[in-house]
Design a protein around this motif. Sequence first.
Motif, PDB file in Angstrom:
ATOM      1  N   GLU A 198      -4.171  -9.187  -5.341  1.00  0.00           N
ATOM      2  CA  GLU A 198      -2.996  -9.805  -5.002  1.00  0.00           C
ATOM      3  C   GLU A 198      -1.877  -9.869  -6.165  1.00  0.00           C
ATOM      4  N   ARG A 201       1.344 -15.240  -4.991  1.00  0.00           N
ATOM      5  CA  ARG A 201       1.160 -16.450  -3.862  1.00  0.00           C
ATOM      6  C   ARG A 201       2.118 -17.142  -3.240  1.00  0.00           C
ATOM      7  N   ILE A 251      -3.008  -8.224  -0.846  1.00  0.00           N
ATOM      8  CA  ILE A 251      -3.085  -9.216   0.106  1.00  0.00           C
ATOM      9  C   ILE A 251      -1.963 -10.415   0.262  1.00  0.00           C
ATOM     10  N   ASP A 252      -1.018 -10.229  -0.774  1.00  0.00           N
ATOM     11  CA  ASP A 252       0.299 -11.178  -0.346  1.00  0.00           C
ATOM     12  C   ASP A 252       0.610 -11.377   0.859  1.00  0.00           C
ATOM     13  N   ASP A 253       0.990 -12.559   1.194  1.00  0.00           N
ATOM     14  CA  ASP A 253       1.222 -12.777   2.699  1.00  0.00           C
ATOM     15  C   ASP A 253       2.642 -12.110   3.007  1.00  0.00           C
TER      16      ASP A 253
END
Length: 524
Positions: A198, A201, A251-253
């Motif tokens: 990541e 967030r 995996i950051d949105d």
Amino acid sequence: MKILLYNPDNGVTRNFMPHLWMFLLQALTPEGHEVLLVDGNARAMTRAELVKFCQDENIGLVGIGSMTRMIARAYQFADALRDAGIKVVMGGPHVTECFDEALGRDGGPRHADAVALGEADATWPQIVIDAANNELKEIYQPEIDEKGSDIKPSLQPYPHIPWESIDLEQFSLIPKFLRPLMSRLGKGWGKFFVVPIETGRGCPYGCEFCTVTGFFGDSIRFRTNESVVDELLRLKERGKRERGQFAVFFIDDNLAINKKRLKSLLRDIIAAGAELPWVAQISANLLADEELVDLIAESGGRWIFIGMESIDPANMADVNKSFSKPANYRAVLDGLARRNIYAITSFIFGMDNDTVGVADRTVDEIESWQPGLPVFGQLTPFPSTPLYKRLEAAGRLERPRHWLDFAQFVMAHAPQKMSIEEARTETIHAWSRSYSPERNHAALVSIADAPVDTRISHLFARLFFRGIYFPQIGSWAWIKLLFANRRSLLLLSREGIRILLARRRRPAPEPIAPEIDQIEYLEG
Ligand code: B12
Ligand code: SF4
């Protein structure tokens, strides 16, 4: 104390990548405790096997994380462990919203000794200490600021996840029976891992169906570029040392939520020589920036996951996602394909404006674009989302606690213009049509001009990706799949052999054409 962090599978499909939370909590565990990791997606166990494993290993605490989709299975595993006298703490997005359910305070059975609400970076060390002292509390919650909101971890500094040494064996993507064959291809293709990293967030967009804005907050926190680059360098070094292949899933949105910051991160990655093949989620509205897409390509970006949701703007407005414009999707995909980057295009069926035939209408449109990896879900009211609240208030939830009897592709509410059964049929049809051997072959042919390694990666991504949603576990399932796709495999093999022979015939060692250069891993 010995601790096990466990992520259940959903019993049907498998993820292609381990979950980051396990590695993160392992890194945040106070000294003096040993943490083992088991991901049910990679190492399937029955309840009895998991209990025996914990007894044999003398595990004092099991931490279980789960999305809503797997929660019923997570509870079953937790029950079995607690019956055997082993303490269980649960965390993750589902129990954060439904902690009463996990603790049996809603009239149902109790499944967990303790729950960790929200982001557990700050609470995990205390959970471990309390468990070791036999003083586990029921609820662990981040501290609250003066406005009554959770104080979120800043991600600066970020814990050191020792990717350079963690045992990743259970997470290798190459099915066991294929490893000897793949090793012969050279350069470590017997081992292939996708590692979650990541860089930040939070997401401010607040799409109606999504838990992210509620869970991680609408303000975004980023790690420093240095800490991300350092993590990549350590992985890259390991790849070289072990002759294995590593790819990264950021995996950051929405990796590009702050374009200026992403450009600076990508420039730093390139400057440090930390490029690895990577995948990330970026919304379509942020991908029209040519400079950004150039940097994505240069830093190793191969696949971009785009939440396209629907080709119908009325549906997009219904779920508060009008910032993403279906009319722009084609141009965005063309821009990516010009740099040999392809997209995982995610769609949701069962929106209120969908009617029977939505699968074919959507897939017709998709097939007119650059080829990608389409995925199809259904509009699912996850607990505490604005969507859940709207459907509940309108009395439309037919299975208000749908997660307790999870059924693949069976919606919890009926869309306005289709039945639940019709939505199921549409979804399955879209998947079957999009991943048929014929479609896989047509997708490869449509990018015949792309370098051969891009096409190999395209085919294998297509074969792996459907396994996230459809049963594809075990050698037999893989053998059948490979046989069904033999035409595509033969096409690429023939081409690989032709290029190899051409290369051997040439006296000079310097690169001859881009694709010849890129196929070198076939030589071993
Ligand atoms: C990467 C990802 C995936 C990956 C797979 C998961 C993986 N291997 O990592 C892929 C792309 C395959 C995927 C698929 C799906 N995903 Co997904 N995914 C994510 C994503 C983007 C990142 C997960 C992550 O690592 N986050 C960062 C870590 C640090 O956060 P975390 O996991 O929440 O962990 C923190 C806390 O929750 C807590 N915690 C978590 N577990 C535990 C356990 C214990 C014991 C403790 C103490 C604490 C704790 O501590 C951690 C540190 O603070 C999240 C969104 C997000 N930002 O989290 C969605 C998310 C988890 N996915 C979601 C969904 C819905 C799905 C799908 C069902 C989509 C679909 N429609 O089909 C599929 C499921 C497929 C399957 N078969 O499993 C939802 C889940 C919502 C919910 N209530 O369950 C999320 C939240 C996104 C959203 N739009 O709402 N996903
Ligand atoms: S769907 Fe994506 S863009 Fe929308 S709120 Fe969730 S994370 Fe943000």
